[in-house]
Design an enzyme around this catalytic site. Structure first.
Site, short mmCIF file in Angstrom:
data_model
loop_
_atom_site.label_atom_id
_atom_site.label_comp_id
_atom_site.label_asym_id
_atom_site.label_seq_id
_atom_site.Cartn_x
_atom_site.Cartn_y
_atom_site.Cartn_z
N ALA A 110 -26.34 136.97 13.36
CA ALA A 110 -26.14 138.24 12.65
C ALA A 110 -27.48 138.96 12.56
CB ALA A 110 -25.61 137.99 11.25
N LYS A 111 -27.45 140.19 12.17
CA LYS A 111 -28.70 140.90 11.89
C LYS A 111 -28.38 142.03 10.94
CE LYS A 111 -33.05 140.90 13.34
NZ LYS A 111 -33.77 139.73 13.89
#
Ligand code: GLU
Length: 419
Positions: A110-111
């Site tokens: 994720a980011k």
């Protein structure tokens, strides 16, 4: 993909898409699997209203993109930067999926990020921004759901605010975020972990393929948390740090800098500007200096088709995420310049983030020696796998790293019954 039923049409090849497709072609991956692995599981864009110190109300855009969670909870940093936008966060989220898979930690990718300029904001403005951001994303994060961490312009203090704000809504739970201060559930060794990993992987490459890091000339672009720790540790290993640069200054010293002095100076002055013992050069020259190892450790997209033919390093070690564009990659390959890809070179940070999370959920603290030993074991094993695979497949290290990572994620998806 079947357009007749309205399925997503994957298009727009940016650098990370291209890198994925290159490896997917090599593996002969089906269109179905490509569509699944190129599209994110969930994207959240939020509005973040913040009162500035002068009383004005401004609205920022915040993002959290969960790319793939087949192998475990989503994991990845939060970036505060004016260039943060949806596409950048999506690319970075996918890199996290491949990074965690490549080093074999049981997490997905994720980011997140906020489009803002923290250099022009006060500490209390950044605190209000962070708390407001958490209040908007708290339902999709959590210790078994999605675990943020530091990235460009975010730090342990910001992670502490995230833990605190999340705790107000869900109860005390330090495993919701990593990269926290050590006094608040952070792991020993996390702060320097990305830089340490860069140094370990560089040394491992030197040992197997040459040039050895002892006496090697190293150029580092970006002198924040990653670049400065990499410099100090590489110097301890015997390398010569001949040039470094940050947003304000680029300096060169053919005899090698004292990396510890450089790091202390940069920390104190928040910049390399004014550091004695070096000749000031311009940013483009820094990347084109003759050296054994060039380490881009700042932002993405700095090695492009415009400068790839002028690079005089033997090996590029991608401490930053996505510093080399696709066109540049092809030029470098042609010219016989090796690139150690980001998903391997900078995986030390997320690896120790995983150790931090494990310590938090076990409520048991590891000593620094254990952290550093296990970090080295994980990174060297991943490095050896990538190099062996590249030799077997006669591919670049990047393609090999993606091949291995895609296989891990595909296997997890298959076992879960998604495929
Ligand atoms: N931001 C770092 C990276 O890009 C660390 C992520 C993490 O620790 O979750 O790998």
């Amino acid at each position: 993909m079947p357009a007749d039923v309205g399925a997503i049409q994957v298009k727009d090849l940016n650098t990370t898409h291209f890198q994925f497709q290159q490896a997917a072609d090599h593996l002969g991956l089906s269109e179905e699997l490509r569509a699944l692995l190129l599209t994110p599981y969930r994207e959240l864009t939020v509005q973040i209203p913040v009162k500035l110190d002068d009383g004005r109300l401004v609205v920022f855009n915040g993002y959290r993109i969960q790319h793939n969670g087949a192998r475990g909870p989503y994991k990845g940093g939060l970036r505060y930067h004016p260039e943060v936008d949806h596409d950048e966060v999506l690319s970075l989220a996918s890199l996290m999926t491949w990074k965690t898979a490549l080093v074999g930690i049981p997490m997905g990718g994720a980011k997140g990020g906020v489009s803002c300029n923290p250099r022009n904001m006060s500490v209390s403005e950044i605190q209000r921004l962070t708390r407001a951001f958490v209040s908007k994303i708290h339902l999709v994060i959590g210790p078994y759901r999605d675990i943020p961490a530091p990235d460009v312009n975010t730090n342990p203090q910001i992670m502490a605010w995230i833990m605190d704000e999340y705790g107000k809504l869900h109860g005390f739970n330090p495993g919701v975020v990593t990269g926290k201060p050590v006094s608040l559930g952070g792991s020993l060794g996390r702060n320097e972990a990305t830089g340490r990993g860069v140094a370990l992987v560089t040394a491992a490459y030197g040992k197997r393929k040459g040039p050895k890091v002892q006496d090697a000339r190293v150029v580092i672009q970006g002198f924040g948390n990653v670049g400065s720790h990499a410099a100090v540790i590489l110097e301890e290993m015997g390398a010569k740090i001949v040039a470094v640069g940050d947003i304000e200054a680029n300096i060169f010293n053919p005899n090698g800098f004292d990396a510890k002095k450089l790091a202390a100076y940069a920390l104190q002055n928040r910049s390399l500007k004014g550091f004695p013992d070096g000749e000031e050069i311009d940013p483009a020259t820094l990347l084109e200096l003759e050296c054994e190892y060039l380490i881009p450790a700042a932002l993405g997209g700095v090695i492009t088709k415009f400068n790839a033919d002028k690079i005089r390093a033997k090996v590029i070690v991608e401490a930053a995420n996505s510093p080399t564009t696709t066109n540049a990659d092809l030029v470098l390959e042609d010219r016989g310049i090796t690139v150690i890809p980001d998903i391997l070179a900078n995986a030390g940070g997320v690896t120790v983030s995983y150790f931090e999370w494990a310590q938090n959920i076990q409520q048991y603290k590891w000593d620094l020696n254990r952290v550093n030993t296990e970090l080295e074991n994980i990174l060297i094993a991943a490095f050896d796998k990538v190099l062996d695979c590249a030799e077997k497949e006669k591919s670049t290290l990047r393609v090999a790293a993606y091949l291995l990572a895609i296989q891990e994620v595909s296997e997890a998806l298959t076992l879960r019954g998604v495929l």
